[in-house]
Design a protein around this motif. Structure first.
Motif: not given
Lengths: 363, 363
Positions: A245, A194-195, B247-248, A231, B231-232, A254, A162-163, A247-248, B254-255, B204, B196, B251-252, A250-252
């Motif tokens: 990373d 990815l940022n 941050f997350t 993204g 995410g799903g 899904k 996760i990190r 965490f990010t 834009k993904t 975390r 996640v 990215i979500a 996995n979320i992207a």
């Protein structure tokens, strides 16, 4: 190329894959059906299949020609989706998952494939295969449908850890580049980090550190660094490998799957709306199937564990025979290209180079 | 309800919106066209339009009936997409963006709408409107197409800040709940925390802390807490408001946009593939338009800045007239519901309650 006593290794092109037949949502029959699909298409695959022998042999016998391509290894225990990784790590011996990983450890098979519990599979793989020298955190890489000529980009890490600090992100870049070379046949992959923006000043401070470290290693790692990506760039044609990373990532991953699935079901609803739209759907069937094939998650099935002494392919837990067969195809390709050894060599040489680069920066 | 001298405020239902006409990718004409669309549909809107007066008056004069709904405020300066937020914060006076935000600050307008540079808009909004008492980090909330009956979920933060601790995430939950009540008309929204995995031990350590803090405040905040979501689940019907760090979330977002856009263009390709598929596309046109309307990012245009003394709606930089009109509609709805004051009251009372809850936990 040399003659050998092992009847399963008479041809240098033959690849043996180690298959964990248990632990998937659809049970062993979906797995065996998937193996049968792959065996039919590819005469160079052999399988070491792990699970309760009586049950597996019965399933295998139903598929014509499959028995002579399979060796069953009896393992009574099954890792369930609910089992905690820490427990499986301690008490996993005797499970089909453990047995499947150990066949790679012992050199009996080149790559392991499992539909089981991701966390447990990663934990057992870490314990049994051990990390490659120079790798701090292994990663899971996936193929992502994209606008690239190959139709896919690579993204990692999507959830092994996760990190990740900047050293880890550099390792991901190196491993992702190696995967793209061997899995997507790209001589010099383009790597992006990815940022939340593409400008160099954006995002967290640690992203900037990772940016500079990866940039400094691009030449030695034989890849092009395109800098930060967003993204929206994940499915684009401006990058081949997206580093982030777990965490990010996995979320992207899904979020992308969830969005594609929403669009699919809205599309279905739209076509079922009226009599006329149903007719249109019938006429559009071939077009829709073409689209479906392109974004079908079953056809890009298989997260690859990178950074271990051996390669493990994680198939979706809900994979049906098509999904299992796609994961097997990916495993075959990686095994045939000698991916595990190439990756190890790349990481080893890069670890030295990275150290040199840092020392230079310090001066 | 009382009589007033201001001819623009004769009707209590009338809402005045402050519009930054500059800084969007398509220039002021797309913005003015969008205002015209909204003015036509909604007799209760008035606009305070900020930018170079001569240019704007000319554009407004071209649209029948629009001039009597608009008051132009001359502002020669324009914040460009390349300007750094820190610079705009110091030297932004005299720009249309500054002027548009100040109209909300002065109480001349209820909500501000801008297509300009997000970072600069947030920075100027922070400086001019100030944070609500009890809010540490403001957030940007967006509507996300979903399987919910309303057709949308709320997600925040999607990029106001790149990090958030558990206190911030609690504030996001409270603000998101208030937004869902006023923007989506949900009496008791269901809040989920993006992670996640859905199991409580996943992710975390700070996620676990945020989980417990939000859970403890659900009753007081008048929402249901569904725990961790993945995410799903963002486009699903099991949650109404998705809480995450900027941050997350960015990215979500834009993904998701990138994935939907890829599917749209693959769908287009699929229909252009052959003569027969082109015919099918013609027949399926209505169905496809229905789908397009549902996932058209222009129709869910508008990130809302939450946590300030005043509401700011950020329209997409590339918004065309349809997009601008959607952002105006959202701004109107929030202004009419008295959202700014309701949110402030909710955050103020919750800050006290959260403090109490923490003290209780400490005992």
């Amino acid at each position: 190329m040399t003659a050998t006593q092992n009847p399963e290794r008479t041809d240098a092109r033959t690849v043996t894959l180690s298959i964990d037949a248990m632990g998937g949502d659809r049970g062993p029959s979906a797995v065996i059906d998937g193996l049968a699909l792959s065996a039919e298409k590819n005469p160079d695959i052999r399988f070491l299949v792990h699970g309760p022998a009586a049950e597996l042999e019965q399933l295998i016998a139903r598929k014509r020609g499959l028995a002579e391509r399979c060796t069953v290894r009896d393992a009574a225990g099954v890792v369930s989706m609910e089992d905690k990784p820490s427990q499986v790590m301690r008490h996993g011996k005797g499970t089909s998952m453990f047995s499947a990983i150990d066949a790679v450890r012992n050199g009996e098979a080149d790559v392991c494939v499992s539909c089981g519990n991701t966390g447990a599979l990663m934990a057992l793989s870490m314990v049994r295969l051990r990390k490659l020298p120079g790798v701090n955190r292994p990663a899971i890489a996936v193929l992502w449908p994209s606008r690239n000529p190959m139709g896919f980009n690579v993204m990692l890490d999507v959830g092994a850890d996760i990190r990740a600090d900047e050293e880890d992100l550099l390792q991901y870049a190196l491993m992702g580049a190696s995967y793209a070379r061997n899995g997507l046949d790209l001589a010099r992959p383009r790597i992006g980090l990815l940022n939340v923006g593409t400008e160099e000043h954006k995002g967290r401070a640690e992203m900037k550190a990772a940016h500079d470290l990866i940039e400094a290693n691009a030449e030695a790692g034989n890849f092009d660094f395109v800098g930060f990506v967003e993204g929206g760039d994940i499915p684009s044609d401006k990058v081949d490998v997206i580093v982030t990373d777990g965490f990010t990532g996995n979320i992207a991953l899904k979020t992308g799957e969830g969005t594609a699935s929403l669009v699919r079901s809205l599309l279905k609803e739209a076509f079922e709306y009226s009599f006329l739209s149903k007719i249109a759907a019938l006429l559009a069937l071939t077009s829709l199937k073409r689209l479906q094939k392109r974004i079908d998650p079953r056809r890009v099935n298989g997260g690859v564990f990178l950074g271990l002494n051996g390669t493990v392919v994680k198939s979706h837990g809900s994979a049906d025979s098509t999904g299992v067969s796609a994961a097997v195809k990916l495993a075959f390709q990686l095994a045939q290209s000698g991916f595990t050894n190439k990756l190890a060599a790349r990481v080893a040489s890069a670890a030295t180079l990275a150290q040199d680069a840092r020392n230079t920066n310090d001066n």
